[in-house]
Design a protein around this motif. Structure first.
Motif, PDB file in Angstrom:
ATOM      1  N   LYS A  83       0.841  -1.200   0.000  1.00  0.00           N
ATOM      2  CA  LYS A  83       0.000   0.000   0.000  1.00  0.00           C
ATOM      3  C   LYS A  83       0.874   1.248   0.000  1.00  0.00           C
ATOM      4  O   LYS A  83       2.023   1.225   0.442  1.00  0.00           O
ATOM      5  CB  LYS A  83      -0.968  -0.018   1.177  1.00  0.00           C
ATOM      6  N   VAL A  84       0.311   2.324  -0.522  1.00  0.00           N
ATOM      7  CA  VAL A  84       1.013   3.599  -0.574  1.00  0.00           C
ATOM      8  C   VAL A  84       0.979   4.206   0.827  1.00  0.00           C
ATOM      9  O   VAL A  84      -0.079   4.316   1.449  1.00  0.00           O
ATOM     10  CB  VAL A  84       0.338   4.553  -1.591  1.00  0.00           C
ATOM     11  N   GLU A  85       2.158   4.581   1.313  1.00  0.00           N
ATOM     12  CA  GLU A  85       2.246   5.149   2.660  1.00  0.00           C
ATOM     13  C   GLU A  85       2.979   6.484   2.625  1.00  0.00           C
ATOM     14  O   GLU A  85       3.833   6.703   1.768  1.00  0.00           O
ATOM     15  CB  GLU A  85       2.962   4.160   3.590  1.00  0.00           C
ATOM     16  N   PRO A  86       2.640   7.406   3.528  1.00  0.00           N
ATOM     17  CA  PRO A  86       3.347   8.689   3.562  1.00  0.00           C
ATOM     18  C   PRO A  86       4.789   8.494   4.034  1.00  0.00           C
ATOM     19  O   PRO A  86       5.057   7.662   4.900  1.00  0.00           O
ATOM     20  CB  PRO A  86       2.544   9.521   4.556  1.00  0.00           C
ATOM     21  N   ALA A  87       5.689   9.256   3.459  1.00  0.00           N
ATOM     22  CA  ALA A  87       7.110   9.181   3.828  1.00  0.00           C
ATOM     23  C   ALA A  87       7.584  10.567   4.261  1.00  0.00           C
ATOM     24  O   ALA A  87       6.809  11.524   4.274  1.00  0.00           O
ATOM     25  CB  ALA A  87       7.923   8.667   2.648  1.00  0.00           C
ATOM     26  N   SER A  88       8.848  10.673   4.609  1.00  0.00           N
ATOM     27  CA  SER A  88       9.375  11.948   5.106  1.00  0.00           C
ATOM     28  C   SER A  88       9.445  12.996   3.999  1.00  0.00           C
ATOM     29  O   SER A  88       9.550  12.669   2.827  1.00  0.00           O
ATOM     30  CB  SER A  88      10.771  11.728   5.689  1.00  0.00           C
ATOM     31  N   GLY A  89       9.373  14.244   4.378  1.00  0.00           N
ATOM     32  CA  GLY A  89       9.488  15.349   3.424  1.00  0.00           C
ATOM     33  C   GLY A  89       8.275  15.519   2.537  1.00  0.00           C
ATOM     34  O   GLY A  89       8.392  16.033   1.431  1.00  0.00           O
ATOM     35  N   GLY A  90       7.106  15.074   2.971  1.00  0.00           N
ATOM     36  CA  GLY A  90       5.886  15.236   2.190  1.00  0.00           C
ATOM     37  C   GLY A  90       5.814  14.335   0.966  1.00  0.00           C
ATOM     38  O   GLY A  90       5.096  14.621   0.017  1.00  0.00           O
ATOM     39  N   THR A  91       6.572  13.262   0.963  1.00  0.00           N
ATOM     40  CA  THR A  91       6.558  12.336  -0.169  1.00  0.00           C
ATOM     41  C   THR A  91       5.729  11.098   0.175  1.00  0.00           C
ATOM     42  O   THR A  91       5.304  10.920   1.317  1.00  0.00           O
ATOM     43  CB  THR A  91       8.000  11.891  -0.530  1.00  0.00           C
TER      44      THR A  91
END
Length: 162
Positions: A83-91
């Motif tokens: 699944k698509v997950e939020p990462a650091s720096g708004g990515t």
């Protein structure tokens, strides 16, 4: 009369995957819609990690990668998207597992397919692969044809044909 056999395996060539990633990164570097974006692809053991600015760019990244994989002869059936997950720096980040070997439930499904075909062959599960044996080469080739036409969730290769 001698027995003939072959193995059914499912492997992903990691060197070809690495080459496809390199080609895709080159294309991303030259594309206007990716100018100034934080898009990246990395291969960690048997898992791809895709990072991009947003969902739209991530989808474009996947499209580029899949086209490069297909051109290099790597089946995209062996890719298991997380699944698509939020990462650091708004990515956003998405992990893609590269399937190696045949899972137990798929092996059983293949065994049932071979048994139901009424061909005079035996199949047995050997870890993450299957061995099919028979007295007639034509029966073995019929099994290969049957498995190619079956809609299985992964790409199969046939090795050790003797």
């Amino acid at each position: 009369m001698a027995d003939y056999s072959f193995d059914i395996v499912s492997k992903t060539d990691l060197q070809e995957v690495n080459n496809a990633i390199t080609q895709a990164e080159r294309e991303i570097a030259t594309r206007f819609d990716f100018k100034g974006s934080k898009s990246a692809m990395t291969l960690e053991k048997e898992e791809l990690v895709l990072v991009s600015d947003d969902d739209y760019k991530l989808k474009s990244l996947i499209d580029i990668l899949e086209s490069k994989l297909i051109k290099r002869g790597v089946s995209i059936k062996n890719m298991d998207f997380g699944k698509v997950e939020p990462a650091s720096g708004g990515t956003v980040r998405q992990r893609v597992r590269l399937k190696q070997g045949i899972e137990q439930d798929v092996s059983k499904k293949i065994n049932v397919l071979i048994r139901d075909s009424k061909l005079k062959v035996k199949s047995q599960i050997q870890g993450d692969q299957l061995r099919v044996t028979g007295k007639n080469k034509d029966d073995l080739q019929a099994v290969m044809k049957l498995l190619r036409e079956a809609n299985l969730p992964l790409d199969l290769q046939f090795t050790n044909y003797r």
